[in-house]
Design a protein around this motif. Structure first.
Motif, PDB file in Angstrom:
ATOM      1  N   ILE A 238      81.874 -54.049   8.671  1.00 27.46           N
ATOM      2  CA  ILE A 238      80.730 -53.224   9.069  1.00 27.46           C
ATOM      3  C   ILE A 238      79.931 -53.906  10.178  1.00 27.46           C
ATOM      4  O   ILE A 238      79.529 -53.274  11.154  1.00 27.46           O
ATOM      5  CB  ILE A 238      79.832 -52.934   7.848  1.00 27.46           C
ATOM      6  CG1 ILE A 238      80.578 -52.079   6.828  1.00 27.46           C
ATOM      7  CG2 ILE A 238      78.548 -52.225   8.284  1.00 27.46           C
ATOM      8  CD1 ILE A 238      79.828 -51.885   5.521  1.00 27.46           C
ATOM      9  N   VAL A 239      79.695 -55.211  10.028  1.00 24.26           N
ATOM     10  CA  VAL A 239      78.947 -55.957  11.038  1.00 24.26           C
ATOM     11  C   VAL A 239      79.670 -55.924  12.378  1.00 24.26           C
ATOM     12  O   VAL A 239      79.059 -55.680  13.429  1.00 24.26           O
ATOM     13  CB  VAL A 239      78.738 -57.422  10.583  1.00 24.26           C
ATOM     14  CG1 VAL A 239      78.246 -58.284  11.744  1.00 24.26           C
ATOM     15  CG2 VAL A 239      77.745 -57.474   9.437  1.00 24.26           C
ATOM     16  N   PHE A 240      80.978 -56.142  12.358  1.00 23.03           N
ATOM     17  CA  PHE A 240      81.763 -56.137  13.595  1.00 23.03           C
ATOM     18  C   PHE A 240      81.702 -54.767  14.276  1.00 23.03           C
ATOM     19  O   PHE A 240      81.470 -54.676  15.484  1.00 23.03           O
ATOM     20  CB  PHE A 240      83.217 -56.506  13.283  1.00 23.03           C
ATOM     21  CG  PHE A 240      84.118 -56.491  14.489  1.00 23.03           C
ATOM     22  CD1 PHE A 240      84.102 -57.531  15.395  1.00 23.03           C
ATOM     23  CD2 PHE A 240      84.972 -55.416  14.719  1.00 23.03           C
ATOM     24  CE1 PHE A 240      84.929 -57.515  16.521  1.00 23.03           C
ATOM     25  CE2 PHE A 240      85.797 -55.383  15.828  1.00 23.03           C
ATOM     26  CZ  PHE A 240      85.777 -56.439  16.737  1.00 23.03           C
ATOM     27  N   ALA A 241      81.883 -53.707  13.502  1.00 17.40           N
ATOM     28  CA  ALA A 241      81.854 -52.356  14.075  1.00 17.40           C
ATOM     29  C   ALA A 241      80.484 -52.039  14.663  1.00 17.40           C
ATOM     30  O   ALA A 241      80.385 -51.447  15.759  1.00 17.40           O
ATOM     31  CB  ALA A 241      82.218 -51.332  13.003  1.00 17.40           C
ATOM     32  N   ALA A 242      79.427 -52.447  13.976  1.00 19.40           N
ATOM     33  CA  ALA A 242      78.074 -52.178  14.465  1.00 19.40           C
ATOM     34  C   ALA A 242      77.773 -52.965  15.738  1.00 19.40           C
ATOM     35  O   ALA A 242      77.167 -52.426  16.682  1.00 19.40           O
ATOM     36  CB  ALA A 242      77.046 -52.515  13.387  1.00 19.40           C
ATOM     37  N   ILE A 243      78.198 -54.224  15.776  1.00 23.08           N
ATOM     38  CA  ILE A 243      77.961 -55.040  16.976  1.00 23.08           C
ATOM     39  C   ILE A 243      78.683 -54.455  18.182  1.00 23.08           C
ATOM     40  O   ILE A 243      78.120 -54.348  19.283  1.00 23.08           O
ATOM     41  CB  ILE A 243      78.408 -56.499  16.732  1.00 23.08           C
ATOM     42  CG1 ILE A 243      77.456 -57.181  15.744  1.00 23.08           C
ATOM     43  CG2 ILE A 243      78.445 -57.273  18.047  1.00 23.08           C
ATOM     44  CD1 ILE A 243      77.871 -58.579  15.352  1.00 23.08           C
ATOM     45  N   VAL A 244      79.932 -54.062  17.991  1.00 24.41           N
ATOM     46  CA  VAL A 244      80.702 -53.473  19.099  1.00 24.41           C
ATOM     47  C   VAL A 244      80.037 -52.185  19.590  1.00 24.41           C
ATOM     48  O   VAL A 244      79.877 -51.972  20.804  1.00 24.41           O
ATOM     49  CB  VAL A 244      82.150 -53.189  18.651  1.00 24.41           C
ATOM     50  CG1 VAL A 244      82.889 -52.377  19.719  1.00 24.41           C
ATOM     51  CG2 VAL A 244      82.887 -54.494  18.388  1.00 24.41           C
ATOM     52  N   THR A 245      79.624 -51.330  18.660  1.00 25.97           N
ATOM     53  CA  THR A 245      79.006 -50.055  19.043  1.00 25.97           C
ATOM     54  C   THR A 245      77.676 -50.270  19.755  1.00 25.97           C
ATOM     55  O   THR A 245      77.404 -49.657  20.787  1.00 25.97           O
ATOM     56  CB  THR A 245      78.781 -49.181  17.792  1.00 25.97           C
ATOM     57  OG1 THR A 245      80.015 -49.023  17.097  1.00 25.97           O
ATOM     58  CG2 THR A 245      78.257 -47.811  18.192  1.00 25.97           C
ATOM     59  N   LEU A 246      76.834 -51.143  19.215  1.00 26.30           N
ATOM     60  CA  LEU A 246      75.533 -51.403  19.834  1.00 26.30           C
ATOM     61  C   LEU A 246      75.684 -52.053  21.201  1.00 26.30           C
ATOM     62  O   LEU A 246      74.923 -51.759  22.130  1.00 26.30           O
ATOM     63  CB  LEU A 246      74.693 -52.296  18.920  1.00 26.30           C
ATOM     64  CG  LEU A 246      74.138 -51.634  17.656  1.00 26.30           C
ATOM     65  CD1 LEU A 246      73.500 -52.670  16.740  1.00 26.30           C
ATOM     66  CD2 LEU A 246      73.121 -50.557  18.020  1.00 26.30           C
ATOM     67  N   THR A 247      76.669 -52.932  21.335  1.00 22.92           N
ATOM     68  CA  THR A 247      76.911 -53.558  22.640  1.00 22.92           C
ATOM     69  C   THR A 247      77.294 -52.517  23.688  1.00 22.92           C
ATOM     70  O   THR A 247      76.950 -52.637  24.869  1.00 22.92           O
ATOM     71  CB  THR A 247      78.013 -54.623  22.525  1.00 22.92           C
ATOM     72  OG1 THR A 247      77.643 -55.594  21.544  1.00 22.92           O
ATOM     73  CG2 THR A 247      78.235 -55.330  23.855  1.00 22.92           C
ATOM     74  N   ALA A 248      77.990 -51.476  23.242  1.00 27.53           N
ATOM     75  CA  ALA A 248      78.433 -50.429  24.168  1.00 27.53           C
ATOM     76  C   ALA A 248      77.302 -49.497  24.591  1.00 27.53           C
ATOM     77  O   ALA A 248      77.316 -48.965  25.710  1.00 27.53           O
ATOM     78  CB  ALA A 248      79.558 -49.612  23.529  1.00 27.53           C
ATOM     79  N   ILE A 249      76.300 -49.288  23.724  1.00 26.25           N
ATOM     80  CA  ILE A 249      75.264 -48.281  24.026  1.00 26.25           C
ATOM     81  C   ILE A 249      73.896 -48.877  24.341  1.00 26.25           C
ATOM     82  O   ILE A 249      73.017 -48.170  24.846  1.00 26.25           O
ATOM     83  CB  ILE A 249      75.113 -47.284  22.862  1.00 26.25           C
ATOM     84  CG1 ILE A 249      74.570 -47.988  21.611  1.00 26.25           C
ATOM     85  CG2 ILE A 249      76.439 -46.599  22.566  1.00 26.25           C
ATOM     86  CD1 ILE A 249      74.275 -47.048  20.466  1.00 26.25           C
TER      87      ILE A 249
ATOM     88  N   ASP B 287      71.357 -61.166  21.097  1.00 28.06           N
ATOM     89  CA  ASP B 287      70.286 -60.369  20.492  1.00 28.06           C
ATOM     90  C   ASP B 287      70.850 -59.296  19.564  1.00 28.06           C
ATOM     91  O   ASP B 287      70.325 -59.061  18.472  1.00 28.06           O
ATOM     92  CB  ASP B 287      69.437 -59.705  21.580  1.00 28.06           C
ATOM     93  CG  ASP B 287      68.639 -60.727  22.391  1.00 28.06           C
ATOM     94  OD1 ASP B 287      68.380 -61.817  21.870  1.00 28.06           O
ATOM     95  OD2 ASP B 287      68.291 -60.422  23.547  1.00 28.06           O
ATOM     96  N   ILE B 288      71.928 -58.646  20.005  1.00 22.92           N
ATOM     97  CA  ILE B 288      72.522 -57.582  19.200  1.00 22.92           C
ATOM     98  C   ILE B 288      73.156 -58.142  17.933  1.00 22.92           C
ATOM     99  O   ILE B 288      73.015 -57.572  16.843  1.00 22.92           O
ATOM    100  CB  ILE B 288      73.558 -56.797  20.030  1.00 22.92           C
ATOM    101  CG1 ILE B 288      72.850 -55.955  21.089  1.00 22.92           C
ATOM    102  CG2 ILE B 288      74.420 -55.907  19.133  1.00 22.92           C
ATOM    103  CD1 ILE B 288      73.774 -55.219  22.022  1.00 22.92           C
ATOM    104  N   ALA B 289      73.866 -59.249  18.050  1.00 23.83           N
ATOM    105  CA  ALA B 289      74.491 -59.861  16.871  1.00 23.83           C
ATOM    106  C   ALA B 289      73.424 -60.288  15.864  1.00 23.83           C
ATOM    107  O   ALA B 289      73.569 -60.074  14.651  1.00 23.83           O
ATOM    108  CB  ALA B 289      75.338 -61.060  17.284  1.00 23.83           C
ATOM    109  N   PHE B 290      72.347 -60.870  16.361  1.00 21.72           N
ATOM    110  CA  PHE B 290      71.257 -61.301  15.489  1.00 21.72           C
ATOM    111  C   PHE B 290      70.630 -60.098  14.782  1.00 21.72           C
ATOM    112  O   PHE B 290      70.382 -60.129  13.575  1.00 21.72           O
ATOM    113  CB  PHE B 290      70.192 -62.034  16.319  1.00 21.72           C
ATOM    114  CG  PHE B 290      69.201 -62.817  15.502  1.00 21.72           C
ATOM    115  CD1 PHE B 290      69.421 -64.152  15.214  1.00 21.72           C
ATOM    116  CD2 PHE B 290      68.047 -62.215  15.024  1.00 21.72           C
ATOM    117  CE1 PHE B 290      68.502 -64.884  14.460  1.00 21.72           C
ATOM    118  CE2 PHE B 290      67.127 -62.922  14.273  1.00 21.72           C
ATOM    119  CZ  PHE B 290      67.345 -64.265  13.995  1.00 21.72           C
ATOM    120  N   GLU B 291      70.388 -59.040  15.526  1.00 22.94           N
ATOM    121  CA  GLU B 291      69.778 -57.831  14.968  1.00 22.94           C
ATOM    122  C   GLU B 291      70.674 -57.203  13.899  1.00 22.94           C
ATOM    123  O   GLU B 291      70.205 -56.783  12.833  1.00 22.94           O
ATOM    124  CB  GLU B 291      69.528 -56.819  16.091  1.00 22.94           C
ATOM    125  CG  GLU B 291      68.666 -55.644  15.711  1.00 22.94           C
ATOM    126  CD  GLU B 291      67.185 -55.945  15.848  1.00 22.94           C
ATOM    127  OE1 GLU B 291      66.379 -55.069  15.509  1.00 22.94           O
ATOM    128  OE2 GLU B 291      66.838 -57.061  16.273  1.00 22.94           O
TER     129      GLU B 291
END
Length: 462
Positions: free
Chosen positions: A373-384, A391-395
């Motif tokens: 879940i963390v990996f999928a969220a980081i990838v998605t947030l990095t894209a948008i 910062d995104i990984a920490f969040e």
């Protein structure tokens, strides 16, 4: 056919717990959306109302608006109620929802709850709720009294008492939401009383109610038998030993590493005396593990410390408490499994006991799904989102572990980004609970219905 219906009924109990939390979030979001909840008496944007309700119920602490300035007294009261419900939710609200909805608790469900909560018998579910509530309210009341010694002189009687109650509940429930503005507890980073009370409440809530009960029971037996010295820890359950030792290691090691890495960093603790450096380092090591209060802005830490903070956030607190993360006991189980494998032992051993294989499989499953879940969220947030990976990984990890610490990007997230963080917070708070219960249900059902034994196969590793 009967077995299928019984299986469906057991699974629906897990669904009731999940949807119970979801309904509380939706109800809270509606209340926070109304003009009565905002300080300027206007409608709060729906995504911000939903985000605040989610972060409160999931006791995370990430906020898209400043809690002190944006919300009215009514809105703050709603947030406090959501924090309390969310903090007690694992052991109290989950069962409470089943009772309120008049869900029939069958013998098998009682056995499942007995295993999940380490109860001596399958009776007294209402008594469990009363004991947990009494313990939590007592701890919060004591915390509020100590907070008042500082907040009442600073803010006056009415505001000081309100601040004391709010922050005591927030700290015990590991929520990390405060009423002091954008700087959290930074203004009190040199105040010994505020730091000690906050850390004590965080650890007390995060260690887990099971450990409470075990320590109380063991201490009582030791007093009655006169075998006190050197016997208390030995008589604790394996679960309590794992939770206590892992918690102490995380706090001590985290404090030491943060103190070492930040010793000369003038942006954080470099200009402080040694005593304050240790206190701030200890506070960071404790609050990172799902509490969310900050005495130092997180973006000012060095990269080496940043890695330590990520690890502490991932570990989180202990099961059946108010904290999140993948839990201290999960980490301990994996450690014991690796240790036993390296030593060539057939079984996983811990404190002179054999750990069941199902325990290890469940720990690995929960950990793997959390990382997915963390990996999928980081990838998605990095894209948008336009922010950097750090910062995104920490969040994201902060949201999954319900830590609530941020490097300052939460209010600047897009609506889609806020929605993703809401999902991650919800998964972080609910996921491990439903996963463990679902695995226990599935294991018991398979043991009864699946009688075939497959041929053994091996896969090369390494």
């Amino acid at each position: 056919m009967r077995e299928k219906k019984e299986g469906q009924r057991r699974i629906s109990s897990v669904q009731i717990i999940v949807f119970g939390f979801l309904m509380v979030i939706i109800a809270g979001a509606i209340l926070l959306w109304l003009p009565i909840s905002s300080a300027d008496r206007t409608f709060t944007p729906p995504i911000d109302a939903l985000f605040t309700a989610t972060t409160s119920v999931c006791v995370t602490g990430l906020t898209t608006v400043t809690t002190a300035a944006h919300w009215s007294m009514f809105g703050k009261a709603v947030i406090l109620a959501l924090i309390q419900l969310g903090g007690l939710g694992v052991v109290c609200v989950g069962i409470g929802v089943m009772i309120i909805m008049k869900k029939r608790i069958t013998m098998r469900e009682r056995l499942l709850i007995q295993t999940a909560y380490n109860l001596d018998n399958i009776d007294g579910m209402v008594r469990v709720i009363k004991n947990v509530s009494l313990g939590a309210f007592t701890a919060e009341a004591l915390g509020a009294v100590f907070y008042a010694l500082v907040f009442v002189p600073d803010y006056g009687w009415i505001k000081g008492i309100w601040y004391s109650i709010f922050h005591s509940v927030s700290a015990f429930c590991n929520a990390g939401i405060d009423l002091l503005g954008d700087s959290s507890l930074c203004m009190y980073r040199d105040n010994i009383l505020i730091n000690v009370v906050t850390m004590t409440l965080i650890v007390t809530g995060g260690i887990g109610f099971i450990v409470w009960w075990d320590i109380k029971k063991t201490a009582g037996n030791s007093i009655r038998t006169g075998r006190w010295r050197g016997q208390l820890f030995k008589r604790l359950s394996v679960h309590s030993k794992a939770a206590v030792i892992t918690t102490l290691i995380c706090i001590i090691a985290g404090t030491g590493l943060i103190f070492l890495f930040e010793f000369n960093n003038q942006d954080t603790i470099g200009s402080m005396n040694v005593g304050n450096k240790l206190m701030c380092s200890a506070f960071e090591a404790v609050t990172t593990r799902t509490a969310g209060f900050a005495s130092i802005p997180q973006e000012l830490f060095r990269d080496t410390t940043y890695i330590v903070l990520l690890i502490l956030m991932l570990i989180g607190g202990s099961p059946m408490g108010t904290a999140g993360g993948f839990k201290t006991t999960t980490l301990a189980l994996i450690f014991f499994s690796v240790k036993s494998t390296v030593k060539g032992k057939k079984d996983t051993e811990a404190f002179g006991r054999k750990i069941g294989g199902e325990n290890i499989k469940t720990a690995l499953a929960v950990l793997s799904i959390i990382f997915a879940i963390v990996f999928a969220a980081i990838v998605t947030l990095t894209a948008i989102e336009p922010f950097g990976l750090k910062d995104i990984a920490f969040e994201t990890i902060s949201a999954m572990s319900t830590s609530g610490l941020t490097r300052g990007i939460t209010p600047m997230l897009s609506s889609a980004g806020k929605a993703i963080i809401c999902i991650v917070m919800f998964a972080g708070r609910i996921g491990p609970i439903s996963l463990v219960m679902a695995f226990n249900i599935r294991r018991k059902r398979e043991n009864m219905t699946n009688m075939r034994e497959l041929a053994e196969a091996r896969i090369l590793i390494g």
